[in-house]
Design a protein around this motif. Structure first.
Motif, mmCIF file in Angstrom:
data_model
loop_
_atom_site.group_PDB
_atom_site.id
_atom_site.type_symbol
_atom_site.label_atom_id
_atom_site.label_comp_id
_atom_site.label_asym_id
_atom_site.label_seq_id
_atom_site.Cartn_x
_atom_site.Cartn_y
_atom_site.Cartn_z
ATOM 1 N N SER A 56 74.225 30.444 35.894
ATOM 2 C CA SER A 56 74.634 29.187 36.534
ATOM 3 C C SER A 56 74.374 29.191 38.024
ATOM 4 N N MET A 57 74.305 30.365 38.635
ATOM 5 C CA MET A 57 73.994 30.461 40.045
ATOM 6 C C MET A 57 72.504 30.656 40.281
ATOM 7 N N VAL A 58 71.904 31.598 39.559
ATOM 8 C CA VAL A 58 70.535 32.012 39.876
ATOM 9 C C VAL A 58 69.495 31.021 39.352
ATOM 10 N N SER A 59 69.734 30.387 38.203
ATOM 11 C CA SER A 59 68.736 29.441 37.664
ATOM 12 C C SER A 59 68.461 28.277 38.622
ATOM 13 N N PRO A 60 69.497 27.514 39.055
ATOM 14 C CA PRO A 60 69.199 26.424 40.007
ATOM 15 C C PRO A 60 68.720 26.932 41.362
ATOM 16 N N LEU A 61 69.192 28.116 41.766
ATOM 17 C CA LEU A 61 68.710 28.713 43.019
ATOM 18 C C LEU A 61 67.212 28.987 42.933
ATOM 19 N N TYR A 62 66.796 29.614 41.845
ATOM 20 C CA TYR A 62 65.376 29.925 41.635
ATOM 21 C C TYR A 62 64.538 28.642 41.651
ATOM 22 N N ILE A 63 64.993 27.621 40.935
ATOM 23 C CA ILE A 63 64.228 26.368 40.860
ATOM 24 C C ILE A 63 64.151 25.698 42.230
ATOM 25 N N SER A 64 65.273 25.675 42.962
ATOM 26 C CA SER A 64 65.275 25.007 44.274
ATOM 27 C C SER A 64 64.331 25.701 45.250
ATOM 28 N N GLU A 65 64.167 27.025 45.117
ATOM 29 C CA GLU A 65 63.254 27.756 45.986
ATOM 30 C C GLU A 65 61.813 27.674 45.504
ATOM 31 N N PHE A 66 61.630 27.439 44.231
ATOM 32 C CA PHE A 66 60.293 27.429 43.649
ATOM 33 C C PHE A 66 59.617 26.064 43.788
ATOM 34 N N ALA A 67 60.384 24.992 43.648
ATOM 35 C CA ALA A 67 59.806 23.641 43.613
ATOM 36 C C ALA A 67 59.470 23.132 45.017
ATOM 37 N N PHE A 75 59.705 37.258 31.402
ATOM 38 C CA PHE A 75 58.693 38.251 31.764
ATOM 39 C C PHE A 75 57.349 37.586 32.101
ATOM 40 N N LEU A 76 57.252 36.260 31.892
ATOM 41 C CA LEU A 76 55.999 35.547 32.135
ATOM 42 C C LEU A 76 56.014 34.731 33.424
ATOM 43 N N VAL A 77 57.172 34.670 34.111
ATOM 44 C CA VAL A 77 57.259 33.845 35.324
ATOM 45 C C VAL A 77 57.269 34.730 36.563
ATOM 46 N N PRO A 78 56.861 34.190 37.723
ATOM 47 C CA PRO A 78 56.823 34.992 38.963
ATOM 48 C C PRO A 78 58.170 35.005 39.667
ATOM 49 N N GLU A 79 58.252 35.770 40.723
ATOM 50 C CA GLU A 79 59.442 35.802 41.559
ATOM 51 C C GLU A 79 59.477 34.547 42.433
ATOM 52 N N SER A 80 60.647 34.212 42.951
ATOM 53 C CA SER A 80 60.789 33.094 43.884
ATOM 54 C C SER A 80 59.966 33.359 45.147
ATOM 55 N N PRO A 81 59.100 32.422 45.549
ATOM 56 C CA PRO A 81 58.265 32.659 46.742
ATOM 57 C C PRO A 81 59.084 32.818 48.020
ATOM 58 N N ARG A 82 60.210 32.125 48.130
ATOM 59 C CA ARG A 82 61.015 32.268 49.353
ATOM 60 C C ARG A 82 61.702 33.631 49.404
#
Length: 467
Positions: free
Chosen positions: A121-132, A203-210
């Motif tokens: 619940s914390m990391v999923s939206p965090l990852y998306i907000s940094e990725f998009a 295992f198929l997605v990259p790390e957050s660019p930020r």
């Protein structure tokens, strides 16, 4: 960027964000699946009202614990590896619930699942907000809430199906407990399937660019940003990141500085208010509330499925408008509508108008208002407002506030329904929901179309202007 490359970039962006959003799906499924098991587990283990509340809210306690360490871990080791940990916890919980030999083992399995929910619940939206990219960030983060609502409605459907098809015919296959006499085991265990898909997909997605930029891995970050939005946009994002400098300590203490005081208040209050408005009381205890309104058990479960579907449909309103209309208009409209609906529901119970469709209609009105405002916009806002260097830790603090509110609602709702009745329960929810209007008016800035660095600069400029 030509049209073909743009199309490929958008496809890549959507696929990666959808994988991250599976954390939201599991969050929704795991929290909603409980609604169909409460009466069954209560009967099997002869639970008191307090034990019933503990069965529901123990996972929420796990969420609080999970959130408390997820921010620090995600800042240190990366967003992706922590999401993988959450998927493993989801999987272990589902299997543990299915085969639990006692109520204590069931509670322990629910706690493990709660850890997974808290982390995701914390990391999923965090990852998306940094990725998009900023132009699509609201929509992409709203996909997380959409996945959450789909998880909820599929939990309702699977519960209804399993309850309706429980049969002693499985006895010969050694599955009597799971699919017949104790069908709640199948309801809770079904979550192992999406958890396994989530785990493999990560295992198929990259790390957050930020996060990569924060670690000094500019080349890797540039490659990901270029694939998402083209070379020019990637270079612009990296320049903006570098322009922020490195004047922060990377500590949560940074958030308590006067310059970020408004962001802190938003991060603590908005998630908390989004839970104490009563949304999860309807999700967890929907069948019981509808039964008090005169619905039979089967009709109550059907009403619960309808609630889930409306939640999904109206989340699309946010997905298609949050980057066009902005965050504040959706919050004003949705929160205001939710307060009115809650007051009317309480009045209907108080006046004894419980026959016919009226209770369900206004519960659906409440759900629809929540679905295009509080639900998705809360995740969008708390994913945007914090400084780069401590976003993980700060968002963990905001999400912790959300789960504390969720825990209180899960633990106190059965007590309120029994002690105060349905009418006062809904009026209390309306009272708890209304301060979000003042919060939106006074503190929350409009962030549509702004980069994360622009939003960080906003707090600095706002502080300087009020010095």
């Amino acid at each position: 960027m030509n049209a073909t490359v743009r199309s490929q970039s958008n496809l890549y962006l959507y696929l990666v964000c959808l994988v991250a959003a599976l954390g939201g799906f599991l969050f929704g499924f795991d929290t909603a699946v409980i609604s169909g098991t409460i009466s069954l587990v209560k009967a099997d283990f002869a639970l008191s009202p307090v034990s019933e509340g503990w069965f529901v809210s123990c996972a929420l306690l796990g969420c609080i614990i999970g959130v408390s360490f997820s921010g620090k871990l995600s800042d240190k080791y990366g967003r992706r590896i922590v999401l993988i940990i959450s998927a493993v916890l989801f999987l272990g919980s589902a299997i543990g619930c299915m085969f639990s030999e006692s109520f204590n083992i069931l509670i322990a399995s629910r706690l493990i699942g709660g850890l997974g929910i808290g982390v995701a619940s914390m990391v999923s939206p965090l990852y998306i907000s940094e990725f998009a990219p900023s132009r699509l960030r609201g929509m992409m983060v709203s996909l997380y809430q959409l996945a959450l609502t789909i998880g909820i409605v599929l939990a309702y459907f699977s519960n209804a199906y399993l309850a309706g098809h429980a049969s002693a015919a499985y006895a010969t296959e050694g599955l009597t407990k799971i699919f017949s006499t104790e069908v709640w085991r199948a309801m809770l265990g079904l979550g192992a399937l999406p958890a396994g898909i989530f785990l493999l997909s990560l295992f198929l997605v990259p790390e957050s660019p930020r996060w990569l930029l924060l670690q000094g891995k500019e080349r890797q970050a540039a490659e990901i940003l270029t694939r998402i939005d083209g070379e020019e946009a990637a270079a612009r994002e990296i320049r903006a990141f570098k322009a922020q400098g490195d004047d922060s300590e990377g500590s949560i203490k940074e958030l308590f500085k006067p310059v970020y005081r408004k962001a802190l208040w938003i991060g603590l209050l908005l998630p908390f208010l989004s839970q104490v408005c009563g949304i999860n009381a309807v999700i967890y205890y929907g069948p019981r509330i509808l039964e008090q309104a005169g619905f039979t058990l089967n009709n109550a479960l059907g009403g619960q499925v309808t609630i889930g579907l409306v939640n999904v449909v109206f989340t699309f309103v946010a997905i298609f408008t949050v980057d066009k209309w902005g965050r504040r208009p959706l919050l004003f409209a949705g929160v205001g509508g939710a307060v009115v609906a809650l007051v009317i529901i309480g009045a209907l119970f108080a006046l004894g108008i419980t026959t016919g469709p009226w209770i369900l209609i206004f519960i659906l009105a409440f759900i629809s208002c929540f679905a295009f405002s509080f639900g998705p916009v809360c995740w969008v806002v708390i994913g945007e407002i914090f400084p780069n260097a401590i976003r993980g830790k700060a968002m963990a603090l905001a999400t912790l506030s959300l789960w504390i509110g969720n825990f209180l609602v899960g633990q106190l709702t059965p007590v309120m329904l029994e002690g105060l009745g349905s009418s006062w329960t809904f009026w209390i929810f309306a009272l708890c929901c209304s301060p979000a209007l003042l919060l939106t008016w006074k503190l929350i800035p409009e962030t549509k179309g702004r980069t994360l660095e622009d939003i960080e600069n906003h707090w600095k400029q706002d502080f300087e202007n009020h010095q």
